[in-house]
Design an enzyme around this catalytic site. Structure first.
Site, PDB file in Angstrom:
ATOM      1  N   GLY A 193      -5.170  -8.944  -2.733  1.00 34.65           N
ATOM      2  CA  GLY A 193      -6.612  -9.131  -2.689  1.00 34.65           C
ATOM      3  C   GLY A 193      -7.165 -10.013  -1.603  1.00 34.65           C
ATOM      4  O   GLY A 193      -8.385 -10.060  -1.420  1.00 34.65           O
ATOM      5  N   GLU A 230       1.164  -9.378  -4.105  1.00 31.49           N
ATOM      6  CA  GLU A 230       1.034  -7.942  -3.780  1.00 31.49           C
ATOM      7  C   GLU A 230      -0.005  -7.719  -2.688  1.00 31.49           C
ATOM      8  O   GLU A 230      -0.950  -6.955  -2.870  1.00 31.49           O
ATOM      9  CB  GLU A 230       0.601  -7.164  -5.034  1.00 31.49           C
ATOM     10  N   PRO A 231       0.130  -8.370  -1.540  1.00 35.67           N
ATOM     11  CA  PRO A 231      -0.899  -8.164  -0.513  1.00 35.67           C
ATOM     12  C   PRO A 231      -0.772  -6.802   0.149  1.00 35.67           C
ATOM     13  O   PRO A 231       0.333  -6.310   0.381  1.00 35.67           O
ATOM     14  CB  PRO A 231      -0.592  -9.275   0.509  1.00 35.67           C
ATOM     15  N   GLY A 232      -1.879  -6.198   0.436  1.00 35.38           N
ATOM     16  CA  GLY A 232      -1.895  -4.940   1.181  1.00 35.38           C
ATOM     17  C   GLY A 232      -2.696  -5.141   2.455  1.00 35.38           C
ATOM     18  O   GLY A 232      -2.156  -5.359   3.536  1.00 35.38           O
ATOM     19  N   ARG A 233      -4.013  -5.142   2.288  1.00 41.09           N
ATOM     20  CA  ARG A 233      -4.936  -5.243   3.423  1.00 41.09           C
ATOM     21  C   ARG A 233      -4.596  -6.408   4.367  1.00 41.09           C
ATOM     22  O   ARG A 233      -4.648  -6.251   5.583  1.00 41.09           O
ATOM     23  CB  ARG A 233      -6.360  -5.442   2.881  1.00 41.09           C
ATOM     24  N   CYS A 258     -19.884  17.802   7.451  1.00 47.17           N
ATOM     25  CA  CYS A 258     -21.221  18.253   7.063  1.00 47.17           C
ATOM     26  C   CYS A 258     -21.796  17.447   5.911  1.00 47.17           C
ATOM     27  O   CYS A 258     -22.003  17.976   4.808  1.00 47.17           O
ATOM     28  CB  CYS A 258     -21.162  19.735   6.719  1.00 47.17           C
ATOM     29  N   TYR A 288      -6.081   1.121   4.105  1.00 48.54           N
ATOM     30  CA  TYR A 288      -6.955   2.065   3.400  1.00 48.54           C
ATOM     31  C   TYR A 288      -7.685   2.985   4.384  1.00 48.54           C
ATOM     32  O   TYR A 288      -8.811   3.400   4.143  1.00 48.54           O
ATOM     33  CB  TYR A 288      -7.943   1.321   2.491  1.00 48.54           C
TER      34      TYR A 288
HETATM   35  N1  LLP Z   1      -2.148  -4.890  -6.367  1.00 47.88           N
HETATM   36  C1  LLP Z   1      -2.866  -4.038  -7.099  1.00 47.88           C
HETATM   37  C2  LLP Z   1      -2.536  -3.853  -8.524  1.00 47.88           C
HETATM   38  C3  LLP Z   1      -3.929  -3.337  -6.522  1.00 47.88           C
HETATM   39  O1  LLP Z   1      -4.650  -2.503  -7.259  1.00 47.88           O
HETATM   40  C4  LLP Z   1      -4.231  -3.535  -5.146  1.00 47.88           C
HETATM   41  C5  LLP Z   1      -5.330  -2.806  -4.507  1.00 47.88           C
HETATM   42  C6  LLP Z   1      -3.430  -4.424  -4.419  1.00 47.88           C
HETATM   43  C7  LLP Z   1      -2.401  -5.099  -5.054  1.00 47.88           C
HETATM   44  C8  LLP Z   1      -3.639  -4.685  -2.957  1.00 47.88           C
HETATM   45  O2  LLP Z   1      -4.877  -5.266  -2.699  1.00 47.88           O
HETATM   46  P1  LLP Z   1      -5.223  -5.813  -1.235  1.00 47.88           P
HETATM   47  O3  LLP Z   1      -4.288  -6.965  -0.950  1.00 47.88           O
HETATM   48  O4  LLP Z   1      -4.999  -4.704  -0.292  1.00 47.88           O
HETATM   49  O5  LLP Z   1      -6.617  -6.221  -1.319  1.00 47.88           O
HETATM   50  N2  LLP Z   1      -9.721   1.329  -0.948  1.00 47.88           N
HETATM   51  C9  LLP Z   1     -10.318   0.005  -1.012  1.00 47.88           C
HETATM   52  C10 LLP Z   1      -9.354  -1.027  -1.583  1.00 47.88           C
HETATM   53  C11 LLP Z   1      -8.815  -0.654  -2.935  1.00 47.88           C
HETATM   54  C12 LLP Z   1      -7.836  -1.670  -3.452  1.00 47.88           C
HETATM   55  C13 LLP Z   1      -7.110  -1.143  -4.631  1.00 47.88           C
HETATM   56  N3  LLP Z   1      -6.100  -2.018  -5.144  1.00 47.88           N
HETATM   57  C14 LLP Z   1     -10.840  -0.353   0.355  1.00 47.88           C
HETATM   58  O6  LLP Z   1     -10.724   0.435   1.273  1.00 47.88           O
HETATM   59  O7  LLP Z   1     -11.419  -1.419   0.521  1.00 47.88           O
END
Ligand code: LLP
Length: 416
Positions: A239, A273-276, A342, A370
């Site tokens: 997050g 659990e970092p993604g972004r 479109c 994403y």
């Molecule tokens: N863990 C869980 C359980 C999650 O649901 C998520 C993201 C993450 C970790 C990773 O979160 P991050 O570190 O990336 O913030 N499509 C949206 C974001 C959806 C996030 C969904 N869950 C966007 O483009 O902003």
């Protein structure tokens, strides 16, 4: 830190000009910087180097095998949310013992696959899921390692579509129910309680929601200890936000220090659990201006990337900076940067001041998270190519889809 920089008035990814990438691989094309990915992972991990921890990259943010493989080599674990993501991680050489499995709708087949792989932990999101997991594991003669995802009812102060820690969200079990569900889980023969999990949302730009949620999780961990249930790890979710324009998300170091201070002397492993935060600013979407279309009210720049390639602007009204790959010194004017799809919602940026000519290349910045993972084939558009740059070298990490790929699985009806 940006590894996408202007050199002699041309935008580069590391030491490769984006113009060269467009010439070689065509557009639209996602371009990632290997060094930016490594740097993000290492700086996130550095804050936790003195504590027992595991960084599980959130696969959904960018599931390309090359990216998963790179993170696996750096020692990462993975946060998955489907059997498909599990298969990807395994195909990319990820260690199953470092996988956490999140998600509110795990099927029995997905549970079986994860139990067979021997994952680190299931993040269970409901009482019903716990009961199903106990049954599935029992039928396989296994014991499933489990955390309950608790919903701390904390406002992550982010876009409502990506906020997950409020009690009206579908995620996790209500904080007030968690203790009782743990006590129930403790009696299930094929469930082993390992942890507590929490994830409150995405693109969070303040520290306080993380700390408020962590306080609640720690109180639960302490309450469980009093009941004789020892928690071995806390999964604090992902997050952490990134800077798309002028946001000031928490620094990794400040986040790590604050979390560890709250953890205190508890002998618990920390999982994240970092993604972004690991991939977002390591990628751009390279696109070409097809047409300039001045109208009475607006100037449109119609580019060859669209909402199917990068859905975030259309879906969340998200802002992505847009840079000219070879900036011109002619006067800049305001453009609507739009795709060929479109729908009026098909835009990549509003009111961008640029000097453009048809054929120019643009880089949609901060598109590593994403972006490709949410791409679709809407309007029968093949998905973009993906390229990873490593210093002066380019690697094609996903070929551009062909039109034939688009309907390869389809069948016309048999003749009557
Ligand atoms: N863990 C869980 C359980 C999650 O649901 C998520 C993201 C993450 C970790 C990773 O979160 P991050 O570190 O990336 O913030 N499509 C949206 C974001 C959806 C996030 C969904 N869950 C966007 O483009 O902003």
């Amino acid at each position: 830190m940006s590894t996408f920089t202007l050199k002699n008035n041309a935008l580069f990814a590391e030491n490769v000009a984006l113009t060269d990438i467009a010439n070689r691989f065509a557009t639209p094309c996602y371009v990632y910087s290997k060094s930016a990915l490594i740097q993000a992972f290492e700086s996130f991990s550095a804050g936790f180097k003195d504590s027992n921890h595991l960084v599980c990259f959130a696969v959904k943010s960018n599931p390309n095998l090359a990216i998963l493989n790179l993170f696996a080599h750096l020692g990462a674990g993975f946060d998955i949310v489907s059997g498909g993501e599990l298969a990807r991680v395994l195909a990319a050489g990820g260690d199953p013992k470092k996988i956490v499995f999140s998600g509110v709708g795990k099927t029995a087949a997905e549970m079986q696959a994860a139990l067979n792989a021997g994952i680190f932990c299931f993040n269970v999101e409901s009482r019903s899921e716990l009961i199903r997991l106990n049954t599935v594991a029992g039928a396989m003669g296994k014991v499933a390692p489990v955390s309950l995802r608790v919903n701390p009812n904390v406002d992550a102060k982010t876009h409502p579509y990506i906020s997950t820690g409020l009690k009206n969200n579908k995620f996790g079990v209500a904080y007030d129910d968690a203790l009782n569900i743990y006590l129930e889980a403790a009696k299930m023969p094929h469930i082993a309680i390992h942890g507590v999990d929490c994830h409150i949302g995405s693109q969070i730009t303040e520290l306080s929601p993380f700390l408020d949620a962590f306080d609640r999780v720690l109180a639960l961990v302490d309450a469980l200890e009093q009941q004789g249930i020892h928690i071995q790890h806390i999964d604090a979710g992902g997050g952490i936000g990134i800077c798309y324009s002028d946001e000031t998300p928490p620094q990794f170091g400040a986040y790590a220090a604050a979390m560890q201070e709250k953890l205190g002397q508890r002998k618990v492993k920390l999982v994240f659990e970092p993604g972004r935060a690991l991939v977002g600013n390591a990628g751009v979407l390279l696109t070409k201006v097809e047409y300039l279309k001045p109208t009475e009210s607006k100037n449109f720049a119609i580019v060859d990337a669209a909402m199917n390639d990068l859905m975030r602007p259309a879906l969340y009204d998200a802002y992505h900076e847009i840079q000219a790959v070879t900036p011109r010194d002619t006067p800049a004017i305001s453009y609507e940067i739009v795709g060929p799809v479109c729908e009026s919602g098909d835009f990549l940026g509003h009111d961008r001041t640029l000097a453009l000519e048809e054929g120019d290349l643009l880089a949609i910045m901060s598109a590593g998270a994403y972006g490709m993972s949410m791409a679709s084939n809407y309007n029968s558009r093949p998905r973009a190519a993906e390229v990873m740059v490593d210093d002066e070298t380019c690697h094609l990490i996903r070929a551009r889809e062909t039109v034939a790929d688009l309907f390869a699985l389809e069948h016309t009806l048999p003749k009557a």
